[in-house]
Design a protein around this motif. Structure first.
Motif, mmCIF file in Angstrom:
data_model
loop_
_atom_site.group_PDB
_atom_site.id
_atom_site.type_symbol
_atom_site.label_atom_id
_atom_site.label_comp_id
_atom_site.label_asym_id
_atom_site.label_seq_id
_atom_site.Cartn_x
_atom_site.Cartn_y
_atom_site.Cartn_z
ATOM 1 N N GLY A 100 0.824 -1.208 0.000
ATOM 2 C CA GLY A 100 0.000 0.000 0.000
ATOM 3 C C GLY A 100 0.855 1.253 0.000
ATOM 4 O O GLY A 100 0.570 2.219 -0.716
ATOM 5 N N LEU A 101 1.914 1.246 0.815
ATOM 6 C CA LEU A 101 2.832 2.393 0.849
ATOM 7 C C LEU A 101 3.501 2.578 -0.503
ATOM 8 O O LEU A 101 3.650 3.715 -0.989
ATOM 9 C CB LEU A 101 3.889 2.176 1.933
ATOM 10 N N LEU A 102 3.903 1.480 -1.124
ATOM 11 C CA LEU A 102 4.538 1.565 -2.441
ATOM 12 C C LEU A 102 3.586 2.187 -3.452
ATOM 13 O O LEU A 102 3.984 3.046 -4.268
ATOM 14 C CB LEU A 102 4.960 0.170 -2.906
ATOM 15 N N GLY A 103 2.306 1.776 -3.394
ATOM 16 C CA GLY A 103 1.326 2.339 -4.322
ATOM 17 C C GLY A 103 1.112 3.820 -4.095
ATOM 18 O O GLY A 103 1.036 4.598 -5.059
ATOM 19 N N VAL A 104 1.039 4.228 -2.816
ATOM 20 C CA VAL A 104 0.859 5.649 -2.506
ATOM 21 C C VAL A 104 2.050 6.457 -3.009
ATOM 22 O O VAL A 104 1.890 7.531 -3.606
ATOM 23 C CB VAL A 104 0.657 5.848 -0.990
ATOM 24 N N CYS A 105 3.259 5.976 -2.774
ATOM 25 C CA CYS A 105 4.466 6.676 -3.232
ATOM 26 C C CYS A 105 4.481 6.797 -4.755
ATOM 27 O O CYS A 105 4.825 7.851 -5.305
ATOM 28 C CB CYS A 105 5.719 5.946 -2.745
ATOM 29 N N ALA A 106 4.114 5.711 -5.430
ATOM 30 C CA ALA A 106 4.123 5.728 -6.893
ATOM 31 C C ALA A 106 3.118 6.736 -7.433
ATOM 32 O O ALA A 106 3.425 7.512 -8.353
ATOM 33 C CB ALA A 106 3.822 4.332 -7.430
ATOM 34 N N LEU A 107 1.907 6.741 -6.855
ATOM 35 C CA LEU A 107 0.892 7.691 -7.312
ATOM 36 C C LEU A 107 1.316 9.134 -7.039
ATOM 37 O O LEU A 107 1.078 10.021 -7.866
ATOM 38 C CB LEU A 107 -0.439 7.395 -6.613
ATOM 39 N N ALA A 108 1.936 9.373 -5.896
ATOM 40 C CA ALA A 108 2.391 10.721 -5.568
ATOM 41 C C ALA A 108 3.474 11.187 -6.532
ATOM 42 O O ALA A 108 3.487 12.341 -6.971
ATOM 43 C CB ALA A 108 2.901 10.763 -4.129
ATOM 44 N N VAL A 109 4.387 10.278 -6.883
ATOM 45 C CA VAL A 109 5.438 10.629 -7.834
ATOM 46 C C VAL A 109 4.845 10.911 -9.212
ATOM 47 O O VAL A 109 5.246 11.866 -9.889
ATOM 48 C CB VAL A 109 6.498 9.504 -7.917
ATOM 49 N N VAL A 110 3.889 10.104 -9.619
ATOM 50 C CA VAL A 110 3.231 10.328 -10.915
ATOM 51 C C VAL A 110 2.531 11.680 -10.929
ATOM 52 O O VAL A 110 2.607 12.442 -11.911
ATOM 53 C CB VAL A 110 2.237 9.191 -11.231
ATOM 54 N N ALA A 111 1.841 12.011 -9.827
ATOM 55 C CA ALA A 111 1.161 13.308 -9.741
ATOM 56 C C ALA A 111 2.167 14.449 -9.848
ATOM 57 O O ALA A 111 1.951 15.433 -10.563
ATOM 58 C CB ALA A 111 0.382 13.403 -8.437
ATOM 59 N N ALA A 112 3.289 14.325 -9.132
ATOM 60 C CA ALA A 112 4.323 15.360 -9.188
ATOM 61 C C ALA A 112 4.941 15.450 -10.573
ATOM 62 O O ALA A 112 5.214 16.551 -11.081
ATOM 63 C CB ALA A 112 5.401 15.067 -8.146
#
Length: 430
Positions: A100-112
């Motif tokens: 779940g943490l990995l998914g959140v980090c990935a989505l945040a990086v994509v958004a940035a």
């Protein structure tokens, strides 16, 4: 859906901030005191190193990138560094929570990443809409066979009268223009054909050879420059008449910079002044008179257009210089002279419009200079060249439009100067 303009930049700025904010959020003092500063330092170092490599070592661009490009890039790198830190210093937890943490980090990086890339795009207006990013064409296309001069349509002998079945819009076709004489390895050209070109009898239309910048491609004017839209609008106001526009390759590759001369980097001057005109006259039914021909371009392409207007005024007596450089360059006078001309200053002068305008007269030539009102890098050079061109006997004009060094300026400049250029090319006599 627009990607540039104030509403879009605000939305993407918020997206970038949210991405970074999600990665920053953690109830851990050691995280805020240690990991976050380290991520910030890493991002700063990577941005500085990238800037040095781009501006001092690789030099893929003839001019320095705007500071804001590095600012937005640095913020994206900061987001990536935060994501790496969040993952590497995570607490021991279950596999499910780790994923779940990995998914959140990935989505945040994509958004940035999306937010930062959109902010950089807003600087240049290279992709004005979502459709442009996805490659959706908002103009009509035809196979090259429909553009052949030998298609059977007779040339017009009297004043043009549009037929009832005239197409509402022009069309774009793609075709390679070989370097028969120059041996220059050019990429595939694009050709805009106005509505009147598809009529019978067909009027002999003038020609505008138009180039992109560096880096750039022959698609740039169609995507970021909205060329087909601008030309269709002009044609609709002029009985279907408009110049045939040939989007020719002036660099040979995305990052190529042959400085628009014949050298070991490629004989691009001969390609544009000999091969392209010969091919167009042989394959398209257009006005072959040089007085009906113009050359133009943006940034590097603008510089190149003025070079050819001063070195080959017999081929291109009319030009359109949109935010061109003060002189041809690969990153400074000394470097340009050494890399392209083997240190021969006289050879450089023979291809430098500023020198040629100061030493020769061009009473039969004319052109338009356009620059962004906020373009502090290119505006002084454009103003100096305009003054020199006037002194050399050219029929020239200088226009300033809102904006800096972007397609917003170049599209507006083309649309603004198209009536004057068309009149100079004799379109009003058809």
């Amino acid at each position: 859906m627009p990607l540039t303009g104030t509403p879009a930049t605000v939305v993407f700025g918020v997206l970038l901030a949210v991405g970074i904010g999600v990665l920053l959020a953690r109830r851990d003092r050691r995280w805020l005191r240690c990991a976050v500063p380290v991520a910030l330092i890493v991002a700063l170092l990577l941005t500085v190193v990238a800037g040095v490599l781009i501006e001092r070592v690789w030099r893929p661009f003839p001019d320095a990138l705007p500071l804001l490009v590095y600012v937005w890039s640095g913020l994206v790198l900061f987001a990536v560094a935060l994501a790496v830190a969040r993952w590497t210093v995570r607490e021991r937890t279950s596999r499910r929570r780790a994923l779940g943490l990995l998914g959140v980090c990935a989505l945040a990086v994509v958004a940035a990443l999306i937010g930062g890339a959109a902010q950089i795009n807003a600087i240049y207006h290279a992709y004005p809409t979502v459709g442009a990013v996805l490659g959706v064409k908002n103009y009509r296309t035809v196979p090259f066979g429909a553009a052949l001069g030998s298609s059977g349509a007779p040339a017009l002998q009297t004043r043009w009268t549009p037929p009832p079945d005239l197409p509402k819009t022009g069309a774009v076709t793609a075709v390679p223009i070989p370097g028969a004489v120059s041996k220059f390895g050019a990429r595939e050209a694009r050709v805009y054909l106005p509505p009147a070109y598809f009529a019978s009898p067909r009027p002999l239309l003038p020609v505008l050879v138009l180039m992109a910048g560096q880096p750039g491609s022959t698609d740039d004017w169609l995507v970021g420059g909205r060329l087909a839209e601008i030309m269709d609008r002009f044609a609709a106001q002029h009985r279907g008449l408009a110049p045939v526009v040939v989007l020719a390759d002036g660099t040979g590759s995305q990052f190529g910079n042959p400085m628009c001369v014949d050298s070991h980097f490629g004989n691009v001057a001969t390609y544009l002044a000999v091969d392209v005109p010969a091919w167009v006259r042989a394959h398209l039914q257009i006005d072959p008179n040089p007085r009906a021909w113009a050359i133009g371009g943006l940034s590097y392409g603008g510089t190149c257009s003025l070079q050819l207007a001063t070195t080959r005024p017999d081929v291109y007596p009319t030009f359109l210089d949109l935010s061109g450089q003060a002189e041809p360059t690969r990153g400074g006078r000394r470097r340009s002279v050494n890399e392209v001309f083997g240190g021969n200053e006289a050879a450089f002068d023979r291809n430098n419009p500023a020198y040629l305008l100061a030493h020769y007269r061009f009473p039969d030539s004319g052109g338009a200079f356009v620059v962004g009102r906020d373009d502090r890098t290119f505006r002084p050079g454009i103003e100096q060249l305009y003054t020199a061109a006037r002194a050399a006997g050219m029929d020239v004009r200088l226009s300033e439009v809102p904006g800096s060094h972007s397609f917003a300026v170049w599209s507006a400049g083309l649309e603004m100067e198209l009536p004057w250029i068309s009149q100079r090319l004799g379109l009003d006599r058809l």
